[in-house]
Design an enzyme around this catalytic site. Structure first.
Site: not given
Ligand code: NAD
Length: 324
Positions: A155, A184, A67
């Site tokens: 967020y 997105n 974590d």
């Molecule tokens: N998907 C999108 O459209 C999007 C858009 C803008 C920003 N983001 C950012 O991109 C990143 C990845 O997003 P995603 O879509 O792959 O989301 P996701 O939820 O699929 O992946 C995030 C991962 O982080 C892990 N995680 C969360 N908290 C944690 C912790 N405390 N310790 C260890 N691991 C932890 C989760 O288990 C998960 O596997 C994030 O930072 C998200 O905010 C995503």
């Protein structure tokens, strides 16, 4: 793909946090296939074990379950790493409206832990996920870095704070940080099942289970839907971008917007279904329109995305047809 010419010395090592998530697992896969060393970290809070299981037999992959709120773990995983691609965070604007405090812990404290651990370990560069949500209530289009409004959700606030840490760590501690404001993102392995699933996998799942798709608001809100391959390109290019890019955050998108109604119509055409959606009240915290300027990203990190929304959408739907 856009990153063919992004070459690192043999043996270069990457730490991908959030490795079991959608974006993290795609980064892991690409970097492993390019032949570099990858360490993945995830606590499986929203990520899935099956997203990393397939890589466990790669010699150049190591996975740590842990974590980012635990500083000792952060220090351990940064040891011996050249580049950190920090993706771990709680996503979802609506979830953050309901449970703001867990965002403070995971996204702000977690990212500060990771930056400090990367600094202590002498990491070459720290590339981290930010978000288009930092533009908040600014109605200007396209969105240009430096023209942000007030954030509309916990967020978005966490991502804004992450960017300020990124700037501070670059200036005061010489840890080279680059923030990537994803717009997105969609593609293979994006979770369709969570209560807070992103719109594209959520719609596909509903259609394929014969349920009516629910659209918040009138569906005329627009988004710069970004295919995962462009995000991979941005991460790899950021690692070797000139130093002038450090301390800053850049838009990562294709630079083209579609309304949710247009996206849904195209989805129905490609899946060969005719289903009327159900329109619900708009969601608090959501922005109306989103469109990225690519100007700074091109200039500073040489970003040249090769996947348009439509090209990515066709490929993503093929994947979903097989896996949902
Ligand atoms: N998907 C999108 O459209 C999007 C858009 C803008 C920003 N983001 C950012 O991109 C990143 C990845 O997003 P995603 O879509 O792959 O989301 P996701 O939820 O699929 O992946 C995030 C991962 O982080 C892990 N995680 C969360 N908290 C944690 C912790 N405390 N310790 C260890 N691991 C932890 C989760 O288990 C998960 O596997 C994030 O930072 C998200 O905010 C995503």
């Amino acid at each position: 793909m856009g990153y063919e010419n992004t070459i690192f010395p043999e043996g270069t090592s990457f730490l991908v946090t959030g490795a079991a998530g959608f974006i993290g697992s795609n980064l892991v896969e690409t970097i492993l296939n390019l032949g570099y060393e990858v360490r993945g970290l995830d606590n499986f809070s929203t990520g899935r074990r099956e997203n990393v299981e397939e890589f466990l037999n790669y010699e150049n992959f190591e996975f740590v379950e842990g974590d980012i709120r635990d500083f000792e773990i952060c220090k351990n995983v940064c040891e011996g790493v050249d580049y950190v691609l920090h993706q771990a965070a709680l996503g979802s604007v609506p979830r953050s409206m309901k449970e703001p405090l867990i965002y403070e812990d995971n996204n702000i404290k977690g990212t500060a832990n990771m930056m400090e651990a990367a600094r202590l370990a002498g990491v070459k560069r720290f590339v981290y996920a930010s978000s288009s949500s930092v533009y908040g209530n600014s109605t200007k289009l396209p969105k240009v870095e430096g023209e942000e409004g007030n954030v509309l959700s916990p967020y978005a606030l966490t991502k804004k704070v992450n960017e300020q840490y990124g700037s501070l760590y670059t200036q005061q501690y010489s840890l080279e940080c680059i923030g990537l404001r994803y717009f997105n993102v969609f593609g293979r392995r994006q979770d369709p099942d969570s209560q807070y699933a992103a719109v594209i996998p959520k719609f596909i799942k509903a259609i394929r289970s014969g349920q009516q798709v629910e659209i918040y608001g009138d569906g005329e809100q627009s988004r710069d839907f970004t295919y995962i391959e462009n995000v991979i390109e941005a991460n790899l290019k950021s690692c070797i971008a000139p130093k002038e890019a450090c301390g800053k955050a850049f838009n990562i998108a294709f630079g083209e917007r579609f309304t949710v109604n247009q996206m849904y119509k195209l989805m129905c055409e490609l899946l060969e279904v005719e289903l009327e959606p159900k329109y619900l009240d708009p969601r608090p915290g959501d922005i109306k329109h989103s469109l990225a300027s690519r100007h700074n990203t091109e200039n500073y990190i040489g970003y040249a995305p090769s996947w348009s929304f439509t090209e990515g959408f066709v490929e993503a739907l093929q994947w979903y047809k097989e896996y949902i």
